[in-house]
Design a protein around this motif. Structure first.
Motif, PDB file in Angstrom:
ATOM      1  N   PRO A 145      18.250  27.019  -5.668  1.00 49.19           N
ATOM      2  CA  PRO A 145      17.656  26.160  -6.706  1.00 49.19           C
ATOM      3  C   PRO A 145      18.495  24.920  -7.007  1.00 49.19           C
ATOM      4  N   PHE A 146      19.806  25.057  -7.004  1.00 55.29           N
ATOM      5  CA  PHE A 146      20.678  23.914  -7.279  1.00 55.29           C
ATOM      6  C   PHE A 146      20.689  22.939  -6.103  1.00 55.29           C
ATOM      7  N   MET A 147      20.589  23.461  -4.881  1.00 51.44           N
ATOM      8  CA  MET A 147      20.517  22.608  -3.701  1.00 51.44           C
ATOM      9  C   MET A 147      19.219  21.792  -3.727  1.00 51.44           C
ATOM     10  N   LEU A 148      18.117  22.450  -4.056  1.00 46.81           N
ATOM     11  CA  LEU A 148      16.835  21.758  -4.121  1.00 46.81           C
ATOM     12  C   LEU A 148      16.826  20.703  -5.226  1.00 46.81           C
ATOM     13  N   GLU A 149      17.384  21.051  -6.369  1.00 42.08           N
ATOM     14  CA  GLU A 149      17.441  20.096  -7.474  1.00 42.08           C
ATOM     15  C   GLU A 149      18.267  18.872  -7.091  1.00 42.08           C
ATOM     16  N   ALA A 150      19.414  19.098  -6.446  1.00 45.74           N
ATOM     17  CA  ALA A 150      20.259  17.976  -6.021  1.00 45.74           C
ATOM     18  C   ALA A 150      19.532  17.115  -4.994  1.00 45.74           C
ATOM     19  N   PHE A 151      18.807  17.755  -4.072  1.00 46.57           N
ATOM     20  CA  PHE A 151      18.051  17.003  -3.077  1.00 46.57           C
ATOM     21  C   PHE A 151      16.980  16.140  -3.732  1.00 46.57           C
TER      22      PHE A 151
END
Length: 108
Positions: A51-57
């Motif tokens: 979820p944090f990777m997707l949010e950063a992307f």
């Protein structure tokens, strides 16, 4: 009604999404989790990191951020997306390997 500086908080109800990834991406995610642990000294599961990777992307995609501010059209969850395969590599570093032969099919 009071005029509070803090606005109403957004909906924070988690949404569960299930997805499948190919073996290479699965390994890359596990490798990222291992590097995360080596960097910060704390182990996190791939599921916790995604979820944090997707949010950063999404936050780093300028075209998406701009379009979102301009009111994107609604997304219909019921509509089936087109399935697209990966584009073949344009560099000639890896030969093209076709689909496996069917049982009983002669390969020449």
């Amino acid at each position: 009604m009071a005029n509070l500086k803090l606005g109403k908080l957004p909906d924070r109800t988690p949404v569960k999404i299930t997805l499948s990834v190919n073996a290479d991406l699965g390994q890359a995610l596990r490798d990222y989790a291992a590097l995360y642990k080596a960097t910060y000294g704390e182990a996190e599961t791939v599921a916790d990191l995604i979820p944090f990777m997707l949010e950063a992307f999404l936050d780093s995609d300028r075209a998406f951020v701009k379009a979102r501010k301009e009111d994107l059209p609604d997304f219909d969850e019921g509509e089936q997306p087109r399935r697209r395969g990966r584009k073949p590599r344009s560099d000639k570093t890896q030969p093209f390997v076709g689909p496996p032969a069917f049982e009983g099919e002669d390969r020449v």
